[in-house]
Design an enzyme around this catalytic site. Structure first.
Site, PDB file in Angstrom:
ATOM      1  N   TYR A 276      45.849  46.077  36.218  1.00 33.85           N
ATOM      2  CA  TYR A 276      44.615  47.550  35.602  1.00 33.85           C
ATOM      3  C   TYR A 276      44.837  48.661  35.584  1.00 33.85           C
ATOM      4  O   TYR A 276      44.457  49.354  35.069  1.00 33.85           O
ATOM      5  CB  TYR A 276      42.888  46.793  36.423  1.00 33.85           C
ATOM      6  N   HIS A 431      37.931  42.219  38.688  1.00 37.44           N
ATOM      7  CA  HIS A 431      39.286  41.307  38.464  1.00 37.44           C
ATOM      8  C   HIS A 431      39.709  40.998  39.605  1.00 37.44           C
ATOM      9  O   HIS A 431      40.452  40.478  39.700  1.00 37.44           O
ATOM     10  CB  HIS A 431      40.075  42.361  37.649  1.00 37.44           C
TER      11      HIS A 431
END
Length: 749
Positions: A276, A431
């Protein structure tokens, strides 16, 4: 005297007026966000003289020309990721930006006409659109099923608009801004504060989208909204309540600057992980470049001591020998430095970060550059022979806004021949995985012991609309899916985000200063209340070993007796064990929850007394794991895939060491890479372990001492100070009649 003062004042007023006029004039020049007017002139002057830039331009031109030949399609949105309407609108945002660039560089109006006509179609379509018909997202967009993708679209479309701004009539610009861009910016921000007012990669895209169109339209309110978030609106903390809804904070911070402050550590590590970080680097850097060009007084690239530019270096160091990012937290395997977002990151970091020649070698490997001022600088540097190899060394990257929330330690030997990735970081926002003190191990670019990564088939419509699958929560995030300790078949923090997000592991020490031994050590005391885990990992080069070996010491102290499971997810084919096991005729799931429901037991037996050995082969290389065990320990071969009727999980294998009814214990393992096999010559070279034994010769509250003996009788001694990590502390120890004296947290000889 009075007349002189009046003249000075008039002179100052004239100067200020001229500065304001020049600033206003400059602010009206287009393009100005990423491409600049001066930059375009320089690019045009260099065409045909800079090979990598020319090649990138030709490739992009062929792509856009093919799209123009197909015609414009802006369909009514209806699909999830991977569906036609989603893919078409996604392709449109890329083509818009690229066609705008081609118009500026080639001065060919066909590209401006194409961008204009597509944007006008969107301006006609957008006011008619309700929220996207797919309702899965917590923040639905209009063109896409989530505001995130709408934000993607606006980041790229704003660049296209900048490139053709002067080509458009005033009426066309007014139409686009009134019917498309301003309502678009409002939808992803004020209409969806749960998306926009958040510290998360999603919000970074939203902030950049609103800010870039604000810079382009000269709308200071939008720019402030981008930088500081929505005023008088609650901030989405990222935490969820028992009903799955987000928890909000009235006194939190949001906006682009908050997303720079909170997720990035001073070392440039992004708490959500490299997958990410790679995704977020594009909006971070592209908006920063826009601010640098339009509002240089903000000095955005110097913010937080230049963290954005250091983040590029950190991200490159979070990749293996093949350039693929380590799959920490939610991460898709195979994502690499060759993705377009890293092309932009490398080019922008080179231009604004002191023109580090090592970045040029990365750009050479990527084989393309941005078609803007940054890309030209990189291509010229490569043309002029300035590139130097990018050196990835052992590195410790802190986590948390102040670098005080754990981190990731990477130990490398040689030219990335062997690489250890040791994770002792913070939760990693939404996440993150429940995997304190986990590790993965690589030889060159191949996984030896793996981290599973995410459970998702990105943009493959047939698999859950291309979105995260339920198995991401039931398996990939759970502790048992990682190479770390599980207590009583329960994930760290019971798999609850609201608990895990409050805690992080603590670095004990990191030392990569020596050529023969590199060590990283960390402690975790919150994953299981009442239990402390202290894991120390050392990459050691022994004279009698073909390659360095990995020493793993995991010391567990607890206030109660527990069952401990320590899995090793190996890649490859089983070769040999020194312990007996039975393969059941009928396989059953290992447990019912916390990921255990997804593991089959394929073999079960008792461990060997003293040392258990397991050898396997992968990519024509041999590996052996030697671990200290007792006769009461269990060894289980497991395979992922139970309770997975849709085959969403990979059928990877693992070996699990189970130790029952134990309070305090220490797991010690040594992993060797050795030999090779050729299917052509059919020769197996050095296929057996070089280790005769691994012994704990002392293990108490203060010290843990390990002796590793090879098959020739040579011994290696590693002693860890369990309570004192100071480099200046002196230690004197007698073990079995041998005296050892040293300074610092460990001894090795």
């Amino acid at each position: 005297m009075k007349k002189r003062k009046t003249n000075i004042f008039l002179g100052w007023l004239l100067t200020v007026t001229l500065c304001i006029s020049n600033s206003a004039l400059h602010s009206q020049e287009h393009p100005k966000l990423i491409l600049t007017k001066a930059g375009v002139e320089k690019i045009r002057a260099e065409l045909g003289k800079v090979p990598l830039f020319d090649e990138s331009l030709e490739e992009l031109k062929n792509e856009v020309d093919a799209e123009i030949a197909l015609g414009i399609d802006t369909p009514i949105p209806k699909d999830y990721s991977g569906g036609y309407t989603h893919t078409r609108h996604k392709k449109n945002w890329f083509v818009l930006q690229k066609a705008g660039v081609l118009y500026q560089i080639l001065d060919d109006e066909k590209y401006a006409i194409y961008v204009r006509d597509m944007l006008l179609q969107y301006a006609e379509l957008y006011p008619t659109l309700p929220a996207h018909p797919k309702t899965r997202s917590y923040a639905r967009g209009k063109l896409f099923w989530q505001c995130l993708n709408d934000s993607n679209w606006l980041v790229y479309a704003s660049q296209a608009y900048d490139c053709i701004y002067d080509f458009l009539s005033k009426r066309e610009r007014k139409n686009l801004e009134k019917n498309l861009f301003r309502p678009f910016a409002d939808w992803i921000s004020v209409e969806n504060p749960q998306f926009y007012n958040r510290v998360h990669n999603h919000s970074t895209w939203g902030n950049a989208a609103v800010g870039m169109i604000g810079l382009l339209m000269g709308d200071d309110e939008l720019v402030d909204r981008a930088l500081y978030g929505l005023k008088n609106a609650p901030v989405n903390t990222g935490e969820k309540d028992n009903d799955g809804g987000f928890i909000y904070s009235d006194d939190g911070r949001a906006g682009f600057l908050a997303n720079l402050d909170e997720p990035f550590s001073p070392d440039g590590y992004y708490t959500e992980g490299p997958y990410y970080q790679r995704y977020a680097m594009y909006p971070f850097l592209i908006f920063a470049e826009g601010l640098e060009n339009v509002k240089p007084e903000l000095k955005i690239l110097e913010y937080k001591d230049g963290v954005l530019l250091r983040a590029v270096n950190a991200l490159l160091n979070l990749s293996d020998a093949d350039g693929e990012f380590f799959p920490l937290n939610d991460g898709q395997k195979g994502m690499s430095i060759y993705t377009s977002s890293l092309v932009s990151a490398v080019d922008i970091a080179y231009r604004y970060g002191g023109k580090n020649p090592q970045l040029l070698s990365i750009a050479q490997e990527q084989g393309q550059v941005l078609l803007d001022d940054s890309g030209l600088d990189v291509a010229v540097g490569i043309r002029d022979g300035l590139a130097k190899p990018f050196e990835k060394k052992s590195i410790n990257l802190s986590d948390g806004p102040k670098g005080e929330q754990g981190g990731v330690g990477i130990l490398r030997y040689g030219n990335e021949d062997l690489t250890l990735v040791f994770k002792y970081a913070a939760q990693g926002l939404s996440h993150g995985h429940y995997d304190k003190l986990s590790y993965s191990f690589f030889e060159k670019g191949d996984e030896v012991l793996q981290d599973y990564g995410l459970s998702r088939f990105v943009n493959i419509e047939q698999k859950g609309g291309g979105n995260y699958l339920k198995e991401n929560k039931t398996w990939a995030k759970q502790t048992i899916s990682h190479n770390t300790l599980v207590q009583n078949e329960t994930s760290h923090f019971k798999g609850k985000y609201e608990i895990g997000s409050k805690h992080h592991s603590q670095l004990y020490f990191f030392d990569a200063s020596q050529s023969t031994v590199q060590v990283v050590s960390a402690k975790e005391s919150n994953a299981y209340p009442g239990t402390e885990m202290h894991r120390t990992m050392a990459l050691i080069k022994g004279d009698s070993f073909e390659k360095p070996f990995l020493l793993d010491i995991l010391k567990v102290t607890s206030d109660s007796k527990n069952q401990y499971d320590l899995p090793f997810y190996f890649m490859g084919q089983v070769i040999q064990t020194n312990f007996e096991y039975n393969a059941p005729e009928t396989i059953e799931p290992l447990g019912k929850k916390y990921g255990y429901q997804h593991l089959w037991t394929e073999g079960q037996g008792k461990a060997s007394e003293d040392n258990s050995k397991f050898s396997w082969m992968n990519e024509r290389r041999f590996y052996t794991l030697t671990t200290t065990t007792t006769a009461a320990d269990e060894m289980r071969f497991v395979r992922i895939g139970a309770n997975d009727p849709e085959f969403n999980l990979r059928r990877d294998a693992g070996l699990m060491l189970r130790r029952k009814d134990t309070q305090h214990t220490t797991f010690v393992s040594v992993l060797e890479s050795h030999g090779s096999y050729s299917p052509v010559s059919e020769f197996a070279v050095n296929s057996k372990s070089n280790i005769a034994s691994v012994k704990k010769v002392r293990d108490d509250e203060k010290y843990t001492a390990i002796v590793i003996e090879d098959i020739k009788g040579e011994k290696y001694v590693f002693i860890l100070s369990n309570k004192d990590e100071s480099n200046s502390s002196k230690h004197n120890l007698n073990i079995n009649g041998n005296d050892y004296s040293w300074s610092g947290p460990y001894f090795f000889k």
